[in-house]
Write a protein that holds these residues in place. Sequence first.
Motif, short mmCIF file in Angstrom:
data_model
loop_
_atom_site.label_atom_id
_atom_site.label_comp_id
_atom_site.label_asym_id
_atom_site.label_seq_id
_atom_site.Cartn_x
_atom_site.Cartn_y
_atom_site.Cartn_z
N GLY A 37 0.82 -1.21 0.00
CA GLY A 37 0.00 0.00 0.00
C GLY A 37 0.85 1.26 0.00
N ASN A 67 -5.12 2.93 3.70
CA ASN A 67 -4.23 1.80 3.91
C ASN A 67 -4.04 1.56 5.40
OD1 ASN A 67 -2.38 -0.14 3.09
ND2 ASN A 67 -0.69 1.27 3.40
N GLY C 35 -7.59 -6.46 -0.58
CA GLY C 35 -7.11 -5.09 -0.40
C GLY C 35 -6.07 -4.73 -1.45
N SER C 38 -7.69 -4.23 -4.80
CA SER C 38 -8.32 -2.92 -4.96
C SER C 38 -7.28 -1.84 -5.19
CB SER C 38 -9.13 -2.57 -3.73
OG SER C 38 -10.25 -3.37 -3.65
N LEU C 39 -6.20 -1.90 -4.42
CA LEU C 39 -5.15 -0.88 -4.59
C LEU C 39 -4.61 -0.93 -6.01
CD1 LEU C 39 -3.08 -1.05 -1.31
CD2 LEU C 39 -4.43 0.83 -2.12
N ALA C 62 -10.67 -0.61 -1.17
CA ALA C 62 -9.56 -0.93 -0.28
C ALA C 62 -9.90 -0.62 1.17
CB ALA C 62 -8.32 -0.16 -0.71
N THR C 66 -12.83 -3.82 2.89
CA THR C 66 -11.92 -4.63 3.70
C THR C 66 -12.41 -4.68 5.14
OG1 THR C 66 -10.14 -3.82 2.33
CG2 THR C 66 -9.53 -4.94 4.34
#
Lengths: 99, 158, 196, 100
Positions: A37, A67, C35, C38-39, C62, C66
């Motif tokens: 992230g 994140n 996650g 999605s990122l 994300a 999540t």
Amino acid sequence: MYIAASLAILVTMGLALARALSGPTTYDRIAAVNMHGTKTVLLIAVFAFLSGRTDVLDIALVYALINFIGVVAALKLVEHGNFHTSDNYDGDVKEGEPK
Amino acid sequence: MRYISFVLLLVLFWIALSGHFEPLLLALGAVSVLLTAFLSHRMNIIDHESYPLHLSLKFPIYYSYLFGEIIKANIDVIKRILSWEKTPISPQMIEIPRSQLTDLGAVIYANSITLTPGTVTIKLSEDSLTVHALSKEVADDLATGTMSKEITKRVFKE
Amino acid sequence: MFDVVVDIVLLTFLATTSVAIMRMTNLFAIVMLFGIFSLLSAGLFVVMDAPDVAFTEAAVGAGISTVLMLTTLALVKRSKAPYYDEAPKIHTAWLPLIVVIVTGSALIYGTWDIPNFGSADAPSQTHVARFYLENSLPDTGVPNTVTAVLASYRGFDTLGEVTVIFTAAVAVMLLIGGKRPKSAPKTEDEEAQDEA
Amino acid sequence: MIIDILSSILLLVGAALGIVGGIGIHRFPDFYTRLHAIGITDTLSALMILLGLALQAGWSIAAFKLAMIFVFLFFTSPTASHALAYAAQHSGLKPKLDQK
């Protein structure tokens, strides 16, 4: 140099992804996801300058926060939700055991 | 006082992020700032600890020190990652005494330890900190308590 | 040109992640990989000039989803076993494979009719888009065209959507929110939080 | 001109440090040691890349946003690392320690 930097970041993302895929424990995966992230945030920041549209930085900003929220949510669950799930789990902490 | 500075901070943040000054957008911004302030008030999260206004003047000194430490620690870890030795690391778990009196001080100390690569605070208890260190040298260095003294000196001394 | 390289690399990551998600049996790891998924797709949206979609993907895909999936995992937690099953039985699922291949080829066939990415004579560029791009700022005073269209030009439509989502949220909260089960005794610091 | 060179150097070194951290998470033997490698990418690497970009941006909203990104990363990454390490230890994951 933006291009070189973003290529390097992509390589790092690949390395983090490999760690997230290979584990071996769940914590390794979370840590790798977190790192992935962070690197995505940096990639978007570099890309914003590469393409000259710096308003895209807002997205990087949102990512940096999201994140973190994701990681903390995951950990909250690990900590409180009886979630001792390293893939090679061998601990014997009972539910509700005081910390 | 705390709330005034908090609202001011939010307003500055909003303006810096939006960069628009039309009346409609400013009004929307004001609404969101007030809503945030109200919610923070209801959640009771603006207090002495979570919003340490009284320390804000000392943070520049503290961070300049911390950045020096971070860079030093980074170089050390990078050397270990890139070294050709078979086992460049010698992981340690150590307990160091918690020398700060307040919770806030202890958290600042633990945070500084975690921020410097090579050491991660694992547990913060009543009278000690459990730290995982990447190598024996780093662990020994930490055990001398230099960092703790520096932080106390820079943040809490008048 | 370089965009294409980034696109390809991100797509490769995306494919790797999805294959890994399929092969994995630990639900928790799967959520974490969602996650990443999605990122990555949000990164792709940024590269392909769709910052608004990327914004939504970052916040919803994300972030919120999540959290929601993790909460679900916590709600359905089992008392003892960790969140993975025994190794899945090795068998080849022919029917799903065929279904997926047929659907996939139908979708790929469908893309042949779509104009190229960013081409100037695509219908989306030539019809109403120009009108909104030129008029949305003087009409509504909102600098972001997408927001202007969503909240002003088709405001009633959005209101309907919001109503549906709100109703769904209320229903879900009525169903699973309610009182906390009393069997789980509070830990000390939770009580301390309550008192504070 | 000088600023351009400086920002290129910062960017490239920052990106290279990212790769070093990436190597680290594959080279180190267990979860706790890998956290330290991730620490590099979260602190110095991010700092250098964002600083390099900020030099290009000059005094503008973009630079402010970069600074905010850095502040967020800087505040959240130790929290995440600590929470991760704490949760791992709490659940009984034993670190591989040096036996000497």
